[in-house]
Write an enzyme that holds these catalytic residues in place. Structure first.
Site, PDB file in Angstrom:
ATOM      1  N   ARG A 170       0.830  -1.216   0.000  1.00 49.41           N
ATOM      2  CA  ARG A 170       0.000   0.000   0.000  1.00 49.41           C
ATOM      3  C   ARG A 170       0.867   1.271   0.000  1.00 49.41           C
ATOM      4  O   ARG A 170       0.551   2.265   0.666  1.00 49.41           O
ATOM      5  CB  ARG A 170      -0.934   0.035   1.220  1.00 49.41           C
ATOM      6  N   SER A 209     -10.811  -0.756   2.891  1.00 48.74           N
ATOM      7  CA  SER A 209     -10.104  -0.975   4.161  1.00 48.74           C
ATOM      8  C   SER A 209      -9.674   0.378   4.710  1.00 48.74           C
ATOM      9  O   SER A 209      -9.044   1.160   3.994  1.00 48.74           O
ATOM     10  CB  SER A 209      -8.849  -1.822   3.941  1.00 48.74           C
ATOM     11  N   GLU A 227      -5.344   3.938   6.149  1.00 49.48           N
ATOM     12  CA  GLU A 227      -4.921   3.693   4.762  1.00 49.48           C
ATOM     13  C   GLU A 227      -5.270   4.862   3.838  1.00 49.48           C
ATOM     14  O   GLU A 227      -4.472   5.220   2.973  1.00 49.48           O
ATOM     15  CB  GLU A 227      -5.562   2.396   4.264  1.00 49.48           C
TER      16      GLU A 227
HETATM   17  N1  EPU Z   1     -11.249 -10.731   9.845  1.00 52.58           N
HETATM   18  C1  EPU Z   1     -11.960 -10.828  11.012  1.00 52.58           C
HETATM   19  N2  EPU Z   1     -12.977  -9.945  11.236  1.00 52.58           N
HETATM   20  C2  EPU Z   1     -13.287  -8.985  10.342  1.00 52.58           C
HETATM   21  C3  EPU Z   1     -12.550  -8.866   9.155  1.00 52.58           C
HETATM   22  C4  EPU Z   1     -11.523  -9.760   8.919  1.00 52.58           C
HETATM   23  O1  EPU Z   1     -11.715 -11.686  11.841  1.00 52.58           O
HETATM   24  O2  EPU Z   1     -14.238  -8.228  10.615  1.00 52.58           O
HETATM   25  C5  EPU Z   1     -10.207 -11.717   9.566  1.00 52.58           C
HETATM   26  C6  EPU Z   1     -10.650 -12.655   8.437  1.00 52.58           C
HETATM   27  O3  EPU Z   1     -11.420 -13.721   8.911  1.00 52.58           O
HETATM   28  C7  EPU Z   1      -9.359 -13.105   7.851  1.00 52.58           C
HETATM   29  C8  EPU Z   1      -8.444 -11.904   8.069  1.00 52.58           C
HETATM   30  O4  EPU Z   1      -9.047 -11.099   9.070  1.00 52.58           O
HETATM   31  O5  EPU Z   1      -8.827 -14.196   8.562  1.00 52.58           O
HETATM   32  C9  EPU Z   1      -8.216 -11.088   6.816  1.00 52.58           C
HETATM   33  O6  EPU Z   1      -9.477 -10.611   6.303  1.00 52.58           O
HETATM   34  P1  EPU Z   1      -9.771 -10.405   4.746  1.00 52.58           P
HETATM   35  O7  EPU Z   1      -9.374 -11.630   3.975  1.00 52.58           O
HETATM   36  O8  EPU Z   1     -11.174  -9.936   4.610  1.00 52.58           O
HETATM   37  O9  EPU Z   1      -8.759  -9.310   4.280  1.00 52.58           O
HETATM   38  P2  EPU Z   1      -8.198  -7.980   5.006  1.00 52.58           P
HETATM   39  O10 EPU Z   1      -6.821  -8.269   5.483  1.00 52.58           O
HETATM   40  O11 EPU Z   1      -9.171  -7.466   5.989  1.00 52.58           O
HETATM   41  C10 EPU Z   1      -7.019  -7.094   2.839  1.00 52.58           C
HETATM   42  C11 EPU Z   1      -6.958  -5.827   2.071  1.00 52.58           C
HETATM   43  C12 EPU Z   1      -8.218  -5.663   1.233  1.00 52.58           C
HETATM   44  C13 EPU Z   1      -8.314  -6.855   0.283  1.00 52.58           C
HETATM   45  C14 EPU Z   1      -8.357  -8.140   1.118  1.00 52.58           C
HETATM   46  C15 EPU Z   1      -8.350  -9.390   0.264  1.00 52.58           C
HETATM   47  C16 EPU Z   1      -5.606  -4.281   3.393  1.00 52.58           C
HETATM   48  C17 EPU Z   1      -5.589  -3.063   4.261  1.00 52.58           C
HETATM   49  N3  EPU Z   1      -6.807  -4.699   2.984  1.00 52.58           N
HETATM   50  O12 EPU Z   1      -8.118  -6.991   3.746  1.00 52.58           O
HETATM   51  O13 EPU Z   1      -8.078  -4.467   0.466  1.00 52.58           O
HETATM   52  O14 EPU Z   1      -9.471  -6.773  -0.537  1.00 52.58           O
HETATM   53  O15 EPU Z   1      -7.178  -8.204   1.964  1.00 52.58           O
HETATM   54  O16 EPU Z   1      -7.091  -9.601  -0.259  1.00 52.58           O
HETATM   55  O17 EPU Z   1      -4.542  -4.798   3.077  1.00 52.58           O
HETATM   56  C18 EPU Z   1      -8.576  -2.138   0.517  1.00 52.58           C
HETATM   57  O18 EPU Z   1      -7.356  -1.947   0.593  1.00 52.58           O
HETATM   58  O19 EPU Z   1      -9.400  -1.195   0.461  1.00 52.58           O
HETATM   59  C19 EPU Z   1      -9.071  -3.510   0.505  1.00 52.58           C
HETATM   60  C20 EPU Z   1     -10.382  -3.816   0.532  1.00 52.58           C
END
Ligand code: EPU
Length: 337
Positions: free
Chosen positions: A160, A237, A333
């Site tokens: 990012r 995010s 972010e």
């Molecule tokens: N999780 C929770 N509770 C929540 C949300 C997430 O426990 O409310 C846990 C999930 O179960 C999972 C882990 O956290 O084990 C990661 O969650 P998720 O796969 O939804 O991805 P993220 O890390 O929350 C990142 C990116 C997203 C991208 C997704 C998928 C960042 C800041 N965000 O989110 O990017 O779509 O991975 O690859 O790196 C964005 O940047 O705007 C964005 C949406």
């Protein structure tokens, strides 16, 4: 130039924050950027406004990038090279490449925003970052008053992050990206490492997915988890997933066994901010008109009528809750203007 005065930016930011720009100019061709009068004012370069918190009226000039165009630049034995104008809608562009038979961007389907903004924060999702497909980009440098080209290495991409953010150009308006050239390798393999994507394809009983199958699966996963800004204003995010050194991460994971953690090539460990926020009690919780989304705690949403100050208040409350519970600092972010 027909620069407009006192323009409402509410429709141009996906958090729907109501602020005005003192001056506003839509840019539909790179040559327009060379107009000397655009260099006089304090500037902000606006794309899709999907990663932006507008905290108050902007006293300068907003340049709204709307340069169109998408074309195959060249093809060699290893790859297709595709150029897209900064003002092309990101998701429409990704779909178009797939329709043309040029796969490689499908994991970035349905990310809101415009092509020109994609390199600035190095958008990423489901195991792919745009830097892995970016060949080079073209931009207008307002200080040197010339068009420049940067290749992927010169952009100094990280999680990012890019040269544009490292130099503060995303805030100073020094550079306006006019187009991006992607290199899409012909040797395509489906990237379905993320459990969400693999599970979606399994549910659809697709064993050997095509690029379009992967795109469709990602669209389905995103639509289930992430709010559509058209109905629930948000900026995706809202915090980075924190990167900790491995010892600290190991201590935290030992204390909180459910905490998702992802070792990085540089030895650090990325933690799931969404999990930390949920455990700190903020999933689906609101403070005034701003809360964290009920289906994905990492997404901050405007439930209606919020201002930049409301966003800051909820952001600070979430950061304080995560700090108190886990001693981890969350950094936002989006860009604050
Ligand atoms: N999780 C929770 N509770 C929540 C949300 C997430 O426990 O409310 C846990 C999930 O179960 C999972 C882990 O956290 O084990 C990661 O969650 P998720 O796969 O939804 O991805 P993220 O890390 O929350 C990142 C990116 C997203 C991208 C997704 C998928 C960042 C800041 N965000 O989110 O990017 O779509 O991975 O690859 O790196 C964005 O940047 O705007 C964005 C949406």
């Amino acid at each position: 130039m027909n620069t407009e005065q006192n323009v409402d930016l509410t429709p141009f930011n996906t958090l729907a924050l109501p602020v005005q720009a003192a001056r506003y100019q839509k840019i539909t061709a790179p040559e327009q950027l060379t107009e000397p009068e655009l260099s006089n004012d304090k500037r902000f370069i606006l794309g899709g406004g999907s990663n932006l918190v507008l905290t108050g009226n902007f006293a300068g000039l907003v340049l709204h990038m709307a340069i169109p165009g998408k074309r195959l630049v060249k093809e060699d034995n290893t790859a297709w090279y595709i150029e897209a104008g900064a003002g092309e809608d990101w998701h429409d562009f990704v779909q178009w490449t797939l329709q043309q038979g040029w796969p490689g961007l499908e994991n970035l389907s349905l990310i809101p925003g415009m092509v020109g903004a994609a390199p600035i924060q190095n958008i990423g999702a489901y195991g792919l970052e745009v830097c892995e497909r970016l060949h080079s980009l073209n931009a207008w440098d307002f200080e040197k008053r010339e068009f420049i080209a940067l290749d992927a290495d010169q952009c100094r991409f990280a999680y990012r992050d890019s040269l544009f953010k490292q130099q503060g150009w995303h805030l100073s308006g020094r550079m306006a990206i006019t187009s991006v050239i992607f290199r899409l390798p012909k040797a395509w393999v489906a990237n379905c490492r993320y459990a969400d994507v693999a599970n979606e394809l399994a549910a659809q009983q697709i064993a050997t997915p095509s690029p379009q199958d992967v795109a469709n699966a990602i669209v389905a996963v995103r639509q289930r988890k992430l709010p559509d800004p058209a109905s629930i204003p948000n900026a995706g995010s809202f915090f980075h997933n924190p990167l900790l050194d491995s010892d600290r991460a190991a201590t935290l994971v030992a204390k909180h066994p459910g905490l998702p953690s992802y070792p990085q090539p540089d030895g650090r460990v990325k933690l799931a901010a969404g999990w930390l926020i949920e455990q700190a009690g903020w999933k689906g919780k609101k403070l005034g008109p701003v809360g964290m989304y009920e289906k994905q705690a990492l997404v901050l949403v405007n439930h209606g009528g919020a201002t930049g100050a409301d966003v800051r208040r909820t952001m600070a409350a979430v950061q304080a809750a995560v700090k108190a519970r886990f001693d981890v600092n969350l950094t936002p972010e989006p860009i604050f203007l």
